[in-house]
Design a protein around this motif. Structure first.
Motif, PDB file in Angstrom:
ATOM      1  N   ARG A  45       0.830  -1.205   0.000  1.00 26.85           N
ATOM      2  CA  ARG A  45       0.000   0.000   0.000  1.00 26.85           C
ATOM      3  C   ARG A  45       0.865   1.256   0.000  1.00 26.85           C
ATOM      4  NH1 ARG A  45      -3.619   2.319   4.767  1.00 26.85           N
ATOM      5  NH2 ARG A  45      -4.838   3.774   3.556  1.00 26.85           N
ATOM      6  N   GLN A  65      -2.210  -7.269  -6.618  1.00 31.22           N
ATOM      7  CA  GLN A  65      -3.198  -7.123  -5.555  1.00 31.22           C
ATOM      8  C   GLN A  65      -4.510  -7.817  -5.919  1.00 31.22           C
ATOM      9  OE1 GLN A  65      -2.195  -5.546  -2.707  1.00 31.22           O
ATOM     10  NE2 GLN A  65      -0.256  -5.477  -3.818  1.00 31.22           N
ATOM     11  N   TRP A 106     -10.501  -6.566  -5.181  1.00 32.30           N
ATOM     12  CA  TRP A 106     -11.147  -5.599  -4.303  1.00 32.30           C
ATOM     13  C   TRP A 106     -10.164  -4.550  -3.798  1.00 32.30           C
ATOM     14  CZ3 TRP A 106      -9.389  -5.112   0.656  1.00 32.30           C
ATOM     15  CH2 TRP A 106      -8.629  -6.156   1.174  1.00 32.30           C
ATOM     16  N   ARG A 107      -8.920  -4.946  -3.575  1.00 27.06           N
ATOM     17  CA  ARG A 107      -7.927  -3.975  -3.107  1.00 27.06           C
ATOM     18  C   ARG A 107      -7.493  -3.060  -4.243  1.00 27.06           C
ATOM     19  NH1 ARG A 107      -3.523  -6.759   0.020  1.00 27.06           N
ATOM     20  NH2 ARG A 107      -5.181  -7.027   1.513  1.00 27.06           N
ATOM     21  N   ARG A 108      -7.409  -3.607  -5.453  1.00 23.37           N
ATOM     22  CA  ARG A 108      -7.052  -2.815  -6.629  1.00 23.37           C
ATOM     23  C   ARG A 108      -8.058  -1.689  -6.839  1.00 23.37           C
ATOM     24  NH1 ARG A 108      -6.661  -6.697 -11.435  1.00 23.37           N
ATOM     25  NH2 ARG A 108      -6.115  -8.064  -9.735  1.00 23.37           N
ATOM     26  N   GLY A 109      -9.349  -2.013  -6.774  1.00 24.32           N
ATOM     27  CA  GLY A 109     -10.395  -1.008  -6.938  1.00 24.32           C
ATOM     28  C   GLY A 109     -10.335   0.047  -5.862  1.00 24.32           C
ATOM     29  N   ARG A 110      -9.983  -0.368  -4.676  1.00 29.55           N
ATOM     30  CA  ARG A 110      -9.897   0.580  -3.576  1.00 29.55           C
ATOM     31  C   ARG A 110      -8.799   1.611  -3.826  1.00 29.55           C
ATOM     32  NH1 ARG A 110      -8.772  -1.081   2.624  1.00 29.55           N
ATOM     33  NH2 ARG A 110      -9.041   0.964   3.502  1.00 29.55           N
ATOM     34  N   PHE A 111      -7.653   1.169  -4.344  1.00 26.87           N
ATOM     35  CA  PHE A 111      -6.571   2.102  -4.648  1.00 26.87           C
ATOM     36  C   PHE A 111      -6.948   3.055  -5.765  1.00 26.87           C
ATOM     37  CE2 PHE A 111      -3.682  -1.125  -2.722  1.00 26.87           C
ATOM     38  CZ  PHE A 111      -3.119  -0.303  -1.789  1.00 26.87           C
ATOM     39  N   TYR A 131     -10.014   3.960  -6.867  1.00 30.83           N
ATOM     40  CA  TYR A 131     -11.214   4.786  -6.759  1.00 30.83           C
ATOM     41  C   TYR A 131     -11.407   5.469  -5.427  1.00 30.83           C
ATOM     42  CZ  TYR A 131     -12.230   2.324 -11.024  1.00 30.83           C
ATOM     43  OH  TYR A 131     -12.151   1.833 -12.276  1.00 30.83           O
ATOM     44  N   GLU A 132     -10.454   5.332  -4.519  1.00 32.21           N
ATOM     45  CA  GLU A 132     -10.629   6.039  -3.248  1.00 32.21           C
ATOM     46  C   GLU A 132     -10.356   7.523  -3.457  1.00 32.21           C
ATOM     47  OE1 GLU A 132      -6.214   5.380  -1.248  1.00 32.21           O
ATOM     48  OE2 GLU A 132      -7.960   4.429  -0.370  1.00 32.21           O
TER      49      GLU A 132
END
Length: 57
Positions: free
Chosen positions: A7, A45, A48-53, A55-56
């Motif tokens: 991260r 990754q 779900w973690r990829r999307g979080r990075f 689109y956050e």
């Protein structure tokens, strides 16, 4: 915990991009290298973690 290191690395790479929004059409070697490294790190990754990075806010 490897995911915390990943991260931090992804955030560092995202901050290091010369043209983060793509509006300047920066095709330098540095930009390509950073984007390739970022893409490789994101591909490792889970989805779900990829999307979080990506689109956050």
């Amino acid at each position: 915990m490897a995911w915390k290191q990943d991260r931090a690395e992804i955030k560092r790479l995202m901050a290091a991009r010369p043209d983060p929004d793509g509006k300047k059409n920066c095709d330098s070697q540095e930009a390509k290298a950073v984007n390739d490294q970022l893409n490789r790190k994101l591909a490792e990754q889970p989805v779900w973690r990829r999307g979080r990075f990506l689109y956050e806010s």
